[in-house]
Design a protein around this motif. Structure first.
Motif, short mmCIF file in Angstrom:
data_model
loop_
_atom_site.label_atom_id
_atom_site.label_comp_id
_atom_site.label_asym_id
_atom_site.label_seq_id
_atom_site.Cartn_x
_atom_site.Cartn_y
_atom_site.Cartn_z
N UNK A 106 -5.87 -24.06 -40.23
CA UNK A 106 -5.99 -22.68 -40.81
C UNK A 106 -4.59 -22.23 -40.83
N UNK A 107 -3.66 -22.29 -40.07
CA UNK A 107 -2.41 -21.97 -40.10
C UNK A 107 -1.61 -22.69 -41.19
N UNK A 108 -1.91 -23.92 -41.01
CA UNK A 108 -1.17 -24.73 -42.21
C UNK A 108 -1.45 -24.22 -43.61
N UNK A 109 -3.19 -24.02 -43.56
CA UNK A 109 -3.52 -23.54 -45.04
C UNK A 109 -2.86 -22.34 -45.51
N UNK A 110 -2.80 -21.15 -44.43
CA UNK A 110 -2.06 -20.11 -44.69
C UNK A 110 -0.82 -20.29 -45.27
N UNK A 111 0.21 -20.95 -44.54
CA UNK A 111 1.51 -21.15 -45.26
C UNK A 111 1.45 -21.88 -46.42
N UNK A 112 0.56 -22.79 -46.75
CA UNK A 112 0.09 -23.26 -48.20
C UNK A 112 -0.26 -22.23 -49.23
N UNK A 113 -0.86 -21.31 -48.67
CA UNK A 113 -1.38 -20.29 -49.66
C UNK A 113 -0.48 -19.38 -50.01
N UNK A 114 0.40 -19.10 -48.82
CA UNK A 114 1.60 -18.01 -49.18
C UNK A 114 2.57 -18.61 -50.05
N UNK A 161 17.65 -25.34 -13.75
CA UNK A 161 16.94 -26.18 -12.86
C UNK A 161 16.48 -27.38 -13.65
N UNK A 162 16.14 -27.55 -14.96
CA UNK A 162 15.91 -28.76 -15.50
C UNK A 162 14.31 -28.92 -15.77
N UNK A 163 13.59 -28.19 -15.16
CA UNK A 163 12.19 -28.49 -15.09
C UNK A 163 11.39 -28.33 -16.15
N UNK A 164 11.75 -26.76 -16.68
CA UNK A 164 11.07 -26.42 -17.76
C UNK A 164 9.51 -25.81 -17.42
N UNK A 165 8.92 -25.18 -18.10
CA UNK A 165 7.49 -24.81 -18.16
C UNK A 165 6.68 -25.83 -18.75
N UNK A 166 5.51 -26.41 -18.21
CA UNK A 166 4.50 -27.10 -18.80
C UNK A 166 3.33 -26.17 -18.85
N UNK A 167 2.95 -26.35 -20.53
CA UNK A 167 1.88 -25.56 -20.86
C UNK A 167 0.87 -26.51 -21.50
N UNK A 168 -0.39 -26.48 -20.70
CA UNK A 168 -1.40 -27.52 -21.56
C UNK A 168 -1.75 -26.95 -22.80
N UNK A 169 -2.20 -27.78 -23.61
CA UNK A 169 -2.81 -27.45 -24.98
C UNK A 169 -4.23 -26.46 -24.81
N UNK A 170 -4.74 -26.51 -23.66
CA UNK A 170 -6.05 -25.68 -23.63
C UNK A 170 -5.65 -24.11 -23.58
N UNK A 171 -4.32 -23.68 -23.03
CA UNK A 171 -3.92 -22.38 -22.69
C UNK A 171 -3.33 -21.85 -24.16
N UNK A 172 -3.24 -22.59 -24.99
CA UNK A 172 -2.48 -22.35 -26.52
C UNK A 172 -3.29 -21.85 -27.41
N UNK A 173 -2.77 -20.70 -28.19
CA UNK A 173 -3.35 -20.38 -29.33
C UNK A 173 -2.31 -20.63 -30.55
N UNK A 174 -2.61 -21.03 -31.70
CA UNK A 174 -1.42 -21.09 -32.55
C UNK A 174 -2.01 -20.44 -34.07
N UNK A 175 -0.87 -20.00 -34.64
CA UNK A 175 -1.03 -19.18 -36.02
C UNK A 175 0.16 -19.35 -36.97
N UNK A 176 0.32 -19.04 -38.14
CA UNK A 176 1.45 -18.84 -38.84
C UNK A 176 2.03 -17.56 -38.72
N UNK A 177 3.61 -17.46 -38.83
CA UNK A 177 4.15 -16.16 -38.67
C UNK A 177 5.38 -16.37 -39.13
N UNK A 178 6.14 -15.22 -39.23
CA UNK A 178 7.52 -15.00 -39.76
C UNK A 178 7.74 -14.45 -41.04
N UNK A 179 8.83 -14.44 -41.39
CA UNK A 179 9.18 -13.61 -42.82
C UNK A 179 8.28 -14.27 -43.82
N UNK A 180 8.38 -15.61 -44.01
CA UNK A 180 7.62 -16.13 -45.20
C UNK A 180 6.40 -17.10 -44.56
#
Lengths: 227, 380
Positions: B102-110, B41-60
């Motif tokens: 904080x997420x960026x720092x976590x990546x750095x720390x790892x 349908x080409x539209x995609x889902x628009x999510x405002x920044x206010x609804x987001x939380x961020x963190x670091x994840x994944x294997x490394x």
């Protein structure tokens, strides 16, 4: 390119149909049979240094074989060395899998294989060694196992515990930590589990139903000791 | 929007566990996520920044994990593409910049921790290799220090008996008595002496004396004939005793054979023991000490003479005299190369020692030499 698993179970083979000009790479020695239109080449994936590091670091073969349908369409039959199931994954270019060093059987040309160093604790205790294969890219990927392959699907933050020597492959979106199987050190080893991996989703974890190391230890007792 | 390629994985209840490939776009006030499988349908889902939380994840910890909640349930986005992460970071509003940092720092720390661990490990390996390469003397000394004296005596005794069985041993006489007196006066002055020294006089014109591990010393009559005084022989004896006390022989054996072999010889089965002992006997008798060991034996030998109130200048005089002239079979010199530097060092050392009035021996050296059947060496 079409692939199909023949004789699923303990002794399967993969049949890959190649259109004219198409090629796949496979673990050295994996080819069982092929059409006369197929050329077999050996190739050092990732260049000489890449191949060298793969050989010395992961214990994987120095050369991969490339099977190329250079003289028209044809089919290739591939099989791993050990008895066990084969699973075929379709990589979409975003998914990445970590594969323990014996797990790779074959992959389409768009598949990228690198050796990757693990962290010290994972390397020492994870049971896959310090180096594993990181497989990314786009296309068909065939993995093989010792015993049956079981897929574990993990939702975000869902956890699962796997005995370290049963791992075959896991997505890079998962993370895992190594821990003792039981709360005490002694019980950890007497329980026969030693260390386990606590996986956390999201992503997929492929495990094998048999442990090659334990099987080797079991079979060793039947080998007559020469004088 | 047909040219877009997936750059992230989206997880949610309606998607497979491996995640759905999706295309993430960063714009002024949020993210637009187009999931491949439903993207027609080409539209995609628009999510405002206010609804987001961020963190670091994944294997490394190298993925950026973005979460938001929809009516149908929670969705999680795993981002790895550097372009998207950079764009996200540049436009990120204030309320997210802290968790982002904080997420960026976590990546750095790892990454930092991993680098640290690996460099520590490789540093330790390198240090071990270098240590083995350059500090082998230190390891040898350490190994020698926990070999019991009884082992040492076993080793030395076998070679000693083997050697003496082929030689004419002088059992009694003024020479034996004289050497006995010297040995007694010297060993008296050794504090906590773990060794029972055994000094044997062997009839031979070879100008030599040697010590085996465990306190077995052989002095040839040739050396006694060449000496002008008892003090000179005592000097050589003191030097040899100090080779034993400093366990120089053992150090050489451990260095050339390895500690395991020594343990095998001493603890091993009897059959193998005999063969090994014979082999080792040859090794022991041809043993050459290192320059540092010689210097050490010289200096401690000098001090021992001083304590025993035997004139230490006899030792230096004898060394010097032997080095000046080529006097036939100077075997002792071949294993104890004399240099002016060595004599000078001894002289300097002697000068630094407190003066003690020497006490003469009870024997008459000329008589000892006569008993050996030689012409006393004329005084120069």
């Amino acid at each position: 390119m079409k692939s199909e698993i023949l004789y699923p179970g303990a002794f399967p083979m993969v049949r890959v149909d190649l259109a004219a000009g198409e090629h796949i790479k496979a673990e050295s020695g994996a080819m069982v049979a092929c059409s006369p239109t197929i050329d077999i080449e050996s190739k050092m994936e990732g260049g000489f240094l890449g191949a060298l590091s793969r050989k010395f670091l992961t214990g994987e073969k120095f050369f991969f074989q490339t099977l190329r349908a250079s003289r028209g369409p044809g089919e290739v039959l591939l099989a791993p060395t050990v008895p066990g199931e084969i699973v075929i994954l379709e990589l979409d270019g975003v998914n990445e899998y970590m594969v323990q060093k014996d797990g790779f059987l074959a992959g389409a040309d768009g598949i990228l294989i690198e050796s990757k160093m693990q962290s010290l604790s994972r390397g020492l205790l994870g049971g896959e060694g310090f180096f594993i294969l990181k497989i990314s890219g786009k296309g068909m990927l065939a993995l093989n196992s010792f015993g049956a392959i079981h897929k574990i699907e993990l939702k975000p933050d869902q956890e699962y515990i796997v005995d370290n020597s049963h791992l075959v492959a896991w997505s890079s979106t998962t993370s895992y930590s190594i821990e003792k199987a039981t709360s005490g050190w002694v019980a950890s080893f007497t329980s026969g589990e030693g260390f386990v991996c606590r996986f956390r989703g999201p992503g997929l974890v492929y495990i094998q139903s048999r442990n090659p190391g334990s099987f080797g230890a079991w079979i060793r007792q039947f080998i007559p000791v020469s004088e | 929007m047909t040219t877009m390629t997936s750059n992230a994985l989206c997880f949610g209840d309606e998607f497979p566990a491996s995640g759905a490939p999706c295309f993430v776009q960063v714009d002024g006030d949020g993210l637009t996520i187009t999931v491949e499988s439903e993207g027609d349908d080409g539209a995609g889902e628009a999510v405002p920044f206010s609804a987001l939380t961020v963190s670091a994840g994944g294997l490394d910890h190298d993925h950026l994990v973005v979460k938001w909640t929809r009516v149908q349930g929670e969705r999680t986005l795993y981002l790895k593409s550097p372009d998207v992460i950079r764009a996200f970071r540049e436009t990120v509003p204030n309320h997210l910049s802290l968790p982002f940092a904080q997420a960026a720092e976590q990546v750095q720390q790892v990454r930092h921790r991993r680098r640290l661990v690996w460099s520590l490990v490789s540093g330790a390996i390198l240090a071990m290799v270098l240590g083995l390469w350059f500090g082998s003397d230190l390891f040898v000394e350490l190994a020698v220090s926990w070999i019991p004296v009884e082992w040492e005596q076993k080793l030395g005794e076998s070679a000693y008996r083997d050697f003496l069985s082929h030689q004419e041993v002088m059992k009694e006489g003024p020479a034996v008595t004289a050497l006995g007196e010297m040995t007694h006066r010297l060993t008296e002055q050794i504090p906590n002496n773990p060794y029972r020294f055994e000094v044997t006089v062997v009839k031979s014109d070879v100008v030599n004396a040697f010590a085996l591990p465990g306190g077995y010393v052989v002095v040839f009559t040739g050396l006694m004939k060449k000496a002008e005084s008892g003090e000179e022989v005592a000097g050589v004896l003191s030097h040899e005793l100090n080779h034993v006390l400093q366990r120089h022989g053992l150090e050489r054996i451990v260095k050339s054979l390895g500690l395991l072999t020594v343990a095998a010889i001493v603890l091993g089965n009897q059959q193998g023991l005999v063969g090994m002992m014979n082999q080792l006997g040859v090794e022991l008798l041809t043993l050459k000490f290192g320059r540092e060991q010689e210097t050490e034996a010289d200096l401690t030998g000098l001090q021992l003479l001083q304590r025993a109130k035997i004139d230490p200048s006899g030792m230096i005089r004898f060394f010097e005299r032997l080095s000046e002239k080529d006097q036939g079979r100077m075997e002792w010199l071949s294993t104890h190369p004399m240099s002016t530097a060595r004599a000078e060092r001894l002289k300097a050392e002697l000068a630094a020692l407190p003066k003690k009035s020497p006490e003469p021996f009870t024997f008459e050296w000329k008589q000892v030499q006569t008993s050996l059947g030689s012409q006393p060496v004329a005084a120069p």
